[in-house]
Design a protein around this motif. Structure first.
Motif, PDB file in Angstrom:
ATOM      1  N   ASP A  79       0.901  -1.252  -0.081  1.00 21.02           N
ATOM      2  CA  ASP A  79       0.285  -0.022  -0.122  1.00 21.02           C
ATOM      3  C   ASP A  79       0.857   1.184  -0.032  1.00 21.02           C
ATOM      4  OD1 ASP A  79      -2.196  -1.639   0.220  1.00 21.02           O
ATOM      5  OD2 ASP A  79      -2.304  -1.867   2.241  1.00 21.02           O
ATOM      6  N   GLY A  80       1.839   1.175  -0.800  1.00 25.50           N
ATOM      7  CA  GLY A  80       2.710   2.387  -0.772  1.00 25.50           C
ATOM      8  C   GLY A  80       3.765   2.533   0.221  1.00 25.50           C
ATOM      9  N   VAL A  81       3.710   1.639   1.175  1.00 30.62           N
ATOM     10  CA  VAL A  81       4.905   1.845   2.186  1.00 30.62           C
ATOM     11  C   VAL A  81       5.914   0.622   2.133  1.00 30.62           C
ATOM     12  CG1 VAL A  81       4.902   1.510   4.719  1.00 30.62           C
ATOM     13  CG2 VAL A  81       3.058   2.678   3.687  1.00 30.62           C
ATOM     14  N   ARG A  82       7.174   1.206   2.250  1.00 28.93           N
ATOM     15  CA  ARG A  82       8.200   0.234   2.110  1.00 28.93           C
ATOM     16  C   ARG A  82       8.513  -0.379   3.582  1.00 28.93           C
ATOM     17  NH1 ARG A  82      13.238   2.442  -0.932  1.00 28.93           N
ATOM     18  NH2 ARG A  82      12.363   4.340  -0.233  1.00 28.93           N
ATOM     19  N   ILE A  83       8.245  -1.728   3.772  1.00 28.51           N
ATOM     20  CA  ILE A  83       8.962  -2.374   4.881  1.00 28.51           C
ATOM     21  C   ILE A  83       9.930  -3.148   4.751  1.00 28.51           C
ATOM     22  CG2 ILE A  83       7.548  -3.877   6.481  1.00 28.51           C
ATOM     23  CD1 ILE A  83       4.922  -3.368   5.369  1.00 28.51           C
ATOM     24  N   ILE A  84      10.785  -3.048   5.790  1.00 28.94           N
ATOM     25  CA  ILE A  84      12.135  -4.097   5.942  1.00 28.94           C
ATOM     26  C   ILE A  84      11.476  -5.094   6.973  1.00 28.94           C
ATOM     27  CG2 ILE A  84      14.454  -3.790   6.745  1.00 28.94           C
ATOM     28  CD1 ILE A  84      13.753  -1.871   4.448  1.00 28.94           C
ATOM     29  N   GLY A 113      17.555  -1.644   9.453  1.00 29.79           N
ATOM     30  CA  GLY A 113      16.595  -0.603   9.228  1.00 29.79           C
ATOM     31  C   GLY A 113      17.341   0.713   9.054  1.00 29.79           C
ATOM     32  N   PHE A 114      18.363   0.871  10.235  1.00 32.38           N
ATOM     33  CA  PHE A 114      19.116   1.976   9.912  1.00 32.38           C
ATOM     34  C   PHE A 114      20.110   2.143   8.869  1.00 32.38           C
ATOM     35  CE2 PHE A 114      23.534   3.527  11.112  1.00 32.38           C
ATOM     36  CZ  PHE A 114      23.410   4.608  11.008  1.00 32.38           C
ATOM     37  N   LEU A 115      20.849   0.873   8.416  1.00 31.29           N
ATOM     38  CA  LEU A 115      21.792   1.014   7.286  1.00 31.29           C
ATOM     39  C   LEU A 115      21.081   1.040   6.007  1.00 31.29           C
ATOM     40  CD1 LEU A 115      23.694  -2.202   8.454  1.00 31.29           C
ATOM     41  CD2 LEU A 115      24.407   0.221   8.702  1.00 31.29           C
ATOM     42  N   TYR A 116      19.933   0.768   5.991  1.00 33.48           N
ATOM     43  CA  TYR A 116      18.795   0.575   4.654  1.00 33.48           C
ATOM     44  C   TYR A 116      18.511   2.228   4.634  1.00 33.48           C
ATOM     45  CZ  TYR A 116      15.508  -0.105   1.102  1.00 33.48           C
ATOM     46  OH  TYR A 116      14.940  -0.138  -0.019  1.00 33.48           O
ATOM     47  N   ALA A 117      17.996   2.804   5.767  1.00 34.51           N
ATOM     48  CA  ALA A 117      17.393   4.345   5.766  1.00 34.51           C
ATOM     49  C   ALA A 117      18.552   5.150   5.243  1.00 34.51           C
ATOM     50  CB  ALA A 117      16.881   4.570   7.123  1.00 34.51           C
ATOM     51  N   LYS A 118      19.671   4.878   5.856  1.00 34.95           N
ATOM     52  CA  LYS A 118      20.918   5.769   5.638  1.00 34.95           C
ATOM     53  C   LYS A 118      21.244   5.746   3.991  1.00 34.95           C
ATOM     54  CE  LYS A 118      25.596   6.659   7.049  1.00 34.95           C
ATOM     55  NZ  LYS A 118      26.749   6.101   7.746  1.00 34.95           N
ATOM     56  N   ALA A 119      21.342   4.527   3.681  1.00 36.39           N
ATOM     57  CA  ALA A 119      21.706   4.215   2.229  1.00 36.39           C
ATOM     58  C   ALA A 119      20.873   4.844   1.323  1.00 36.39           C
ATOM     59  CB  ALA A 119      22.008   2.738   1.799  1.00 36.39           C
ATOM     60  N   GLN A 120      19.494   4.968   1.870  1.00 43.37           N
ATOM     61  CA  GLN A 120      18.321   5.389   0.736  1.00 43.37           C
ATOM     62  C   GLN A 120      17.883   6.692   0.994  1.00 43.37           C
ATOM     63  OE1 GLN A 120      17.098   3.446  -1.856  1.00 43.37           O
ATOM     64  NE2 GLN A 120      18.551   1.746  -1.418  1.00 43.37           N
ATOM     65  N   VAL A 125      11.584   5.058   8.589  1.00 43.99           N
ATOM     66  CA  VAL A 125      11.672   3.595   8.037  1.00 43.99           C
ATOM     67  C   VAL A 125      10.808   2.597   9.004  1.00 43.99           C
ATOM     68  CG1 VAL A 125      13.582   2.774   9.370  1.00 43.99           C
ATOM     69  CG2 VAL A 125      13.019   1.687   7.000  1.00 43.99           C
ATOM     70  N   THR A 126       9.637   1.848   8.058  1.00 44.83           N
ATOM     71  CA  THR A 126       8.883   1.012   8.648  1.00 44.83           C
ATOM     72  C   THR A 126       9.506  -0.408   8.981  1.00 44.83           C
ATOM     73  OG1 THR A 126       7.202   2.176   7.906  1.00 44.83           O
ATOM     74  CG2 THR A 126       6.725  -0.176   8.757  1.00 44.83           C
ATOM     75  N   LEU A 127       9.600  -1.128  10.132  1.00 45.72           N
ATOM     76  CA  LEU A 127      10.312  -2.206  10.139  1.00 45.72           C
ATOM     77  C   LEU A 127       9.140  -3.362  10.814  1.00 45.72           C
ATOM     78  CD1 LEU A 127      13.195  -1.154  12.250  1.00 45.72           C
ATOM     79  CD2 LEU A 127      12.980  -1.267   9.918  1.00 45.72           C
ATOM     80  N   ARG A 128       9.411  -4.662  10.287  1.00 43.89           N
ATOM     81  CA  ARG A 128       8.658  -5.618  10.683  1.00 43.89           C
ATOM     82  C   ARG A 128       9.228  -6.810  10.975  1.00 43.89           C
ATOM     83  NH1 ARG A 128       5.027  -7.466   6.029  1.00 43.89           N
ATOM     84  NH2 ARG A 128       3.520  -6.049   6.517  1.00 43.89           N
ATOM     85  N   LEU A 129       9.031  -7.110  12.360  1.00 42.55           N
ATOM     86  CA  LEU A 129       9.596  -8.461  12.896  1.00 42.55           C
ATOM     87  C   LEU A 129       8.608  -9.544  12.759  1.00 42.55           C
ATOM     88  CD1 LEU A 129      12.048 -10.200  14.184  1.00 42.55           C
ATOM     89  CD2 LEU A 129      11.080  -9.169  16.506  1.00 42.55           C
ATOM     90  N   ALA A 141       3.113 -10.814  13.763  1.00 42.85           N
ATOM     91  CA  ALA A 141       4.146  -9.461  13.288  1.00 42.85           C
ATOM     92  C   ALA A 141       4.285  -8.421  14.377  1.00 42.85           C
ATOM     93  CB  ALA A 141       3.767  -8.986  11.873  1.00 42.85           C
ATOM     94  N   PHE A 142       5.457  -7.928  14.291  1.00 49.90           N
ATOM     95  CA  PHE A 142       5.507  -6.598  15.251  1.00 49.90           C
ATOM     96  C   PHE A 142       6.176  -5.636  14.201  1.00 49.90           C
ATOM     97  CE2 PHE A 142       5.888 -10.004  18.233  1.00 49.90           C
ATOM     98  CZ  PHE A 142       5.208  -9.699  19.309  1.00 49.90           C
ATOM     99  N   THR A 143       5.172  -4.668  13.874  1.00 46.91           N
ATOM    100  CA  THR A 143       5.631  -3.530  12.956  1.00 46.91           C
ATOM    101  C   THR A 143       5.586  -1.976  13.522  1.00 46.91           C
ATOM    102  OG1 THR A 143       4.435  -4.639  11.336  1.00 46.91           O
ATOM    103  CG2 THR A 143       4.857  -2.840  10.812  1.00 46.91           C
ATOM    104  N   GLN A 144       6.649  -1.490  13.403  1.00 44.71           N
ATOM    105  CA  GLN A 144       6.553  -0.111  13.747  1.00 44.71           C
ATOM    106  C   GLN A 144       7.454   0.889  13.148  1.00 44.71           C
ATOM    107  OE1 GLN A 144       7.815   0.027  17.967  1.00 44.71           O
ATOM    108  NE2 GLN A 144       7.939   2.144  18.019  1.00 44.71           N
ATOM    109  N   THR A 145       7.131   2.004  12.975  1.00 44.45           N
ATOM    110  CA  THR A 145       7.820   3.092  11.963  1.00 44.45           C
ATOM    111  C   THR A 145       8.954   3.663  13.025  1.00 44.45           C
ATOM    112  OG1 THR A 145       6.242   3.229  10.425  1.00 44.45           O
ATOM    113  CG2 THR A 145       7.792   4.887  10.447  1.00 44.45           C
TER     114      THR A 145
END
Length: 604
Positions: A79-84, A113-120, A125-129, A141-145
């Motif tokens: 839905d337009g949201v990028r999820i790691i 998430g930090f490494l990906y967000a820094k590179a991009q 950044v939204t993270l899902r465990l 799932a545990f999802t948080q931005t």
């Protein structure tokens, strides 16, 4: 400013890991379960999603630039949201789970998430465990931005905690680099052929290639290959893995490392041994409810690591058992953790090539650059076939079915189906009137019955910690687990065999050619490899059956004067069974006479 590569997993496991080792069933099977879970989840990804995304980034911390590296399980667009996404398999019940099973799981994802967000260049950044239960495949799932700035701060906090330990590691690595620069050959003379083997080993390691070296016994192959490889060690993440077929080979390799250390080189080396030989209990059972050395392992292991790292440099079984007893941690698991910080790892072929035992942390992850040395490589052909083969006994299946009648929850439904499937195959094979019958594929009913038996036995493993039959169903559990692991690799090079033996029938998944997975190990999971032996001829035969024909080759002639070879044949004594007793004295005299001849220096 000094640059250091650090695996994210090493960082978060040291700082945040707590609690027990996995139970024996989970521990032995976690790689198998993990593979199944990851493949299942990633198969559902869309066309715009990505899996196994490598990430790295640099953080300046005091006088060091840390290059953090890792691999994200998935980058998804929903839905337009990028999820790691980070995928974790578990056998624990997920219903009612309110927080991650381990803090280290979330922390690993946060650093990714930090490494990906820094590179991009992302501000958030939204993270899902994502936890996936095995075998039900239910999910939690545990999802948080998160703000990228917050994740950066958390990464700094983790590095600050890790730094005191890492400074000790860096001090060793700097000493290793400094002392390796001036490394000289640790013997006065280089034997004939050794210099060329050193040169070709060096070239192979630099070029990231594979070398087959056929060299006669006695020229010093172990030292030549070890020395040639050590001269190529320049990065912090480079390690030498010395794989051998026998304990004697491990001892020789350790002796050569000791010889190098005598030259003033700062090296840490470990000799890996089996879990059975390192266990501090009478019986191996790694369930934390049973083994006190598995209970709260992660709460104690850091102190054990600091202690052993500070006081010793060559690690073997007796030493690891000593530290394990002192710190109340499992010596086998301690050995695997210590190996992360060693420069030379010495172990059996299995640790490098066997899919059931292979050290995932070294061979299937990108955290280390492995330079592989394979001693007595001619043994690897038969050994590798055995690594990718397994069997089940009909008599054992009947015994499980008989003795586990009455235990609850009952595994009899699954065992009855397995017994029936086995008997169906036996009836088909009997029609051939041969002691061994081959089928192309494993019958589906048999494989399904094995899977169901595994699930039933796994429940017994988790619910019955002290049952009088635990030894029986534990052994049965690992037998069927081995079957399922090899079934994962079953392909064209395998055949399903039914062996009619005197008192039993054995079902075997037999690997006829393991060259494909061996090649993958030596081309994808290690940087370079040197395989050496005194009996590698014909070379093309070994190349074909080990790496599907690829690799350089080197054949060294014997340095010994052929005129000093004496071949003596005494064909008088009979070795037939009925004649053996009367031949013993003659054979003894022949051996004594040969020894006398060898002692004469003028023998030509």
């Amino acid at each position: 400013m000094e640059k250091v590569t650090l695996a994210v997993k090493d960082l978060v496991n040291y700082v945040y890991a707590t609690g027990d080792l996995s139970s024996q069933s989970q521990g032995q099977n976690r790689a198998y379960i993990g593979t199944q879970i990851h493949q299942h989840r990633q198969a559902s990804y869309g066309l715009d999603d990505f899996k196994e995304v490598a990430v790295d980034g640099e953080i300046d911390f005091a006088d060091i630039t840390y290059r953090l590296v890792g691999r994200i399980d998935g980058v998804l667009f929903e839905d337009g949201v990028r999820i790691i996404e980070e995928i974790k398999s578990t056998t624990q019940v997920l219903e009612g789970l309110q927080k991650p099973l381990q803090e280290a799981h979330l922390r690993q994802l946060m650093v990714y998430g930090f490494l990906y967000a820094k590179a991009q260049q992302l501000e958030t950044v939204t993270l899902r465990l994502l936890y996936i239960h095995y075998p039900s495949m239910s999910q939690k799932a545990f999802t948080q931005t998160y703000d990228t700035a917050f994740l950066a701060q958390e990464a700094y906090v983790a590095l600050e905690t890790y730094r005191a330990w890492h400074e000790k590691i860096l001090a060793h690595l700097w000493a290793r680099e400094r002392t390796l620069e001036g490394l000289k050959f640790p013997f006065i003379d280089i034997r004939e052929g050794q210099a060329l083997l050193i040169e070709k080993t060096y070239e192979t390691m630099i070029d990231k290639d594979i070398l087959y070296a056929s060299a006669p016994t006695g020229i010093g192959k172990t030292m030549a290959t070890l020395y040639g490889t050590l001269k190529t060690i320049h990065r912090y993440d480079e390690k030498i893995f010395y794989a051998t077929a026998k304990n004697a080979g491990k001892q020789v390799a350790r002796q050569m490392v000791e010889k190098v250390k005598e030259e003033g080189v700062a090296l840490k080396a470990i000799t890996l041994n089996s879990k059975e030989s390192l266990c501090l209990r009478d019986e191996v059972d790694c369930d934390p409810a049973i083994c006190p050395f598995a209970k709260d392992y992660y709460d104690r292991v850091n102190e054990a690591l600091k202690d052993i790292f500070a006081h010793d440099v060559l690690y073997d079984g007796p030493l690891l058992k000593q530290y394990g007893a002192l710190h109340k941690v499992c010596p086998h698991e301690l050995a695997l953790d210590v190996a992360r910080y060693c420069d030379v790892i010495i172990g059996d072929f299995n640790y490098a090539f066997d899919p059931r035992i292979q050290l995932v942390r070294f061979f299937e992850e990108d955290d280390y650059k492995i330079k592989l040395l394979v001693d007595e490589a001619h043994n690897l052909i038969d050994r590798s076939r055995a690594m990718y083969s397994t069997s089940l006994s009909y008599e054992e299946i009947k015994r499980w079915h008989h003795h586990l009648d009455g235990i609850s929850p009952s595994p009899l439904k699954a065992l009855s189906a397995l017994k029936k499937a086995a008997e169906t195959i036996m009836n088909q094979a009997t029609q051939a009137h041969q002691p061994m019958v081959a089928f192309k594929d494993v019958p589906k009913a048999f494989h399904k019955a094995v899977e169901d038996t595994y699930k039933a036995l796994e429940i017994l493993m988790e619910q019955h910690k002290q049952h009088r039959l635990r030894s029986l169903f534990k052994n049965a559990f690992f037998e069927v687990l081995q079957w399922l692991r090899i079934a994962h690799y079953y392909e064209e090079a395998h055949v399903f065999l039914v062996h009619h033996e005197r008192d039993d029938v054995r079902f075997e998944m037999a690997c006829l050619d393991a060259s494909k997975p061996l090649k993958e190990t030596m081309t994808q999971q290690v940087e370079s490899a040197v395989l050496f032996s005194a009996t590698l001829e014909p070379l093309n035969y070994h190349q074909d059956l080990l790496t599907q024909g690829i690799g350089r080759s080197l054949m060294l002639p014997s340095p010994y004067d052929p005129r000093r070879l004496g071949l003596f044949v005494d064909n008088a004594p009979s070795i037939r069974y009925r004649d053996r007793r009367g031949s013993i004295e003659r054979i003894q005299r022949s051996e004594e006479h040969t020894s006398e001849l060898q002692s004469h220096s003028d023998l030509v």
